[in-house]
Design an enzyme around this catalytic site. Structure first.
Site, mmCIF file in Angstrom:
data_model
loop_
_atom_site.group_PDB
_atom_site.id
_atom_site.type_symbol
_atom_site.label_atom_id
_atom_site.label_comp_id
_atom_site.label_asym_id
_atom_site.label_seq_id
_atom_site.Cartn_x
_atom_site.Cartn_y
_atom_site.Cartn_z
ATOM 1 N N THR A 251 50.468 30.308 25.114
ATOM 2 C CA THR A 251 50.881 30.182 26.528
ATOM 3 C C THR A 251 52.286 29.592 26.519
ATOM 4 O OG1 THR A 251 48.696 29.878 27.419
ATOM 5 C CG2 THR A 251 50.570 28.963 28.885
ATOM 6 N N GLY A 252 53.308 30.078 27.632
ATOM 7 C CA GLY A 252 54.504 29.719 27.516
ATOM 8 C C GLY A 252 55.504 30.606 27.248
ATOM 9 N N THR B 196 58.008 31.087 25.094
ATOM 10 C CA THR B 196 58.187 31.634 23.860
ATOM 11 C C THR B 196 57.058 32.661 23.520
ATOM 12 O OG1 THR B 196 58.877 29.380 23.070
ATOM 13 C CG2 THR B 196 58.626 30.832 21.265
ATOM 14 N N ASP C 205 55.354 22.017 22.211
ATOM 15 C CA ASP C 205 56.408 21.213 22.975
ATOM 16 C C ASP C 205 57.091 20.198 21.999
ATOM 17 O OD1 ASP C 205 55.840 22.067 25.748
ATOM 18 O OD2 ASP C 205 53.790 21.170 25.320
ATOM 19 N N LYS D 40 51.378 19.960 22.371
ATOM 20 C CA LYS D 40 51.000 20.928 23.463
ATOM 21 C C LYS D 40 50.576 20.718 24.656
ATOM 22 C CE LYS D 40 49.718 25.009 21.896
ATOM 23 N NZ LYS D 40 50.560 25.483 22.587
ATOM 24 N N GLY E 10 52.640 21.430 27.592
ATOM 25 C CA GLY E 10 53.717 21.689 28.587
ATOM 26 C C GLY E 10 53.272 22.347 29.640
ATOM 27 N N GLY E 11 52.483 23.630 29.441
ATOM 28 C CA GLY E 11 51.865 24.398 30.537
ATOM 29 C C GLY E 11 50.651 24.230 30.888
ATOM 30 N N GLU F 169 43.810 26.132 24.473
ATOM 31 C CA GLU F 169 44.742 26.372 23.259
ATOM 32 C C GLU F 169 44.117 25.871 22.127
ATOM 33 O OE1 GLU F 169 49.184 27.000 25.328
ATOM 34 O OE2 GLU F 169 48.544 25.048 24.939
ATOM 35 N N LYS G 130 62.473 21.977 19.357
ATOM 36 C CA LYS G 130 60.867 21.442 19.147
ATOM 37 C C LYS G 130 60.589 20.702 17.919
ATOM 38 C CE LYS G 130 60.119 23.675 23.008
ATOM 39 N NZ LYS G 130 59.172 24.826 23.271
#
Ligand code: 5RP
Length: 244
Positions: free
Chosen positions: A41-42, A44, A100, A110, A112-113, A119, A137
């Site tokens: 997710t995210g 990137t 992150d 991880k 941040g989302g 995940e 990062k």
């Protein structure tokens, strides 16, 4: 990227787009015909999804994707990537995801989302878990800059905050950006972002202590899971292996 005086620093989805795109494209090259792929997710990973969709459409690449969030599911559907439900899956060939913060051992923060629980499940069932990120990062130690996200069920909120304070953390409930009130995860829970004024050195211990709190579902610490990272620098993608 220092701690803000009030509130917490959270990720920026619009920064370093070129670097994110470079690593997203490179990661899509690693996907082979017939693979079952975990899709993170995210911002990137969004570039990875776009390129994967192109390969499915133009090259006839046959894959099955397992998305880590509703957001990722929607992006994959838009790109025509065939999906499989995570509830039917106990093994993946490869999972690609953002992060992150990443330390030299490829331990990561991880969440941040707000998707770190799924995940972590989808990272853990893959033969290979590869992180993709821009150079910003990379850090020498985790939990110094980016707050550590944990997912808590709503009933546990007050007790979890109290227990986190006893562990030396300062928890803050994550508010939604375009909705009044808190972020609600895909699982119907809340996110606490934890700042550590004195960051702990033993992250395995911290992870275990946090997971002992009743109602705290999962932490954003991904320790020892990634064996490779693709990091975007100005003109190049560096392939990084864990040090130490
Ligand atoms: C979502 C995550 C993301 O992978 C992480 O926040 C990095 O996102 P981005 O690529 O947008 O910087 O852990 O829960």
């Amino acid at each position: 990227m220092e701690w803000k005086k009030e509130g917490f620093f959270l990720k920026s989805v619009s920064s370093n787009k070129e670097l994110k795109k470079m690593v997203g494209l490179r990661a899509a090259d690693l996907v082979k015909d017939g693979m079952k792929i975990g899709i993170g997710t995210g911002s990137t990973v969004a570039f990875f999804i776009e390129e994967l969709g192109r390969r499915v459409k133009e090259e006839g690449l046959r894959i099955q994707g397992v998305p880590t969030s509703l957001g990722t599911r929607l992006l994959c559907l838009e790109q025509g990537i065939p999906l499989m439900d995570v509830t039917r899956c106990d093994h993946l060939d490869l999972t690609i995801d953002g992060a992150d913060e990443i330390d030299p051992s490829l331990n990561a923060i991880k969440g941040g989302g707000a998707a770190h629980t799924s995940e972590k499940i989808i990272a853990s069932m893959a033969d290979q878990f590869i992180l993709i990120a821009d150079k910003t990062k990379m850090v020498s130690s985790l939990c110094r800059k980016f707050p550590l996200p944990v997912e808590v069920i709503p009933a546990a909120l007050s007790f979890a905050k109290k227990q986190i304070r006893l562990l030396g953390g300062i928890p803050e409930i994550r508010d939604a950006a375009r909705k009044d009130g808190p972020v609600i995860t895909d699982n119907g829970n809340l996110i606490l972002d934890i700042k550590f004024p004195h960051p702990p050195n033993d992250l395995e211990l911290l992870d275990a202590q946090l997971k002992k709190i009743p109602g705290l579902l999962e932490t954003g610490l991904f320790l020892g899971i990634a064996k490779k990272a693709l990091i975007g620098y100005q003109d190049t993608v560096e392939v990084v292996s864990p040090k130490g």
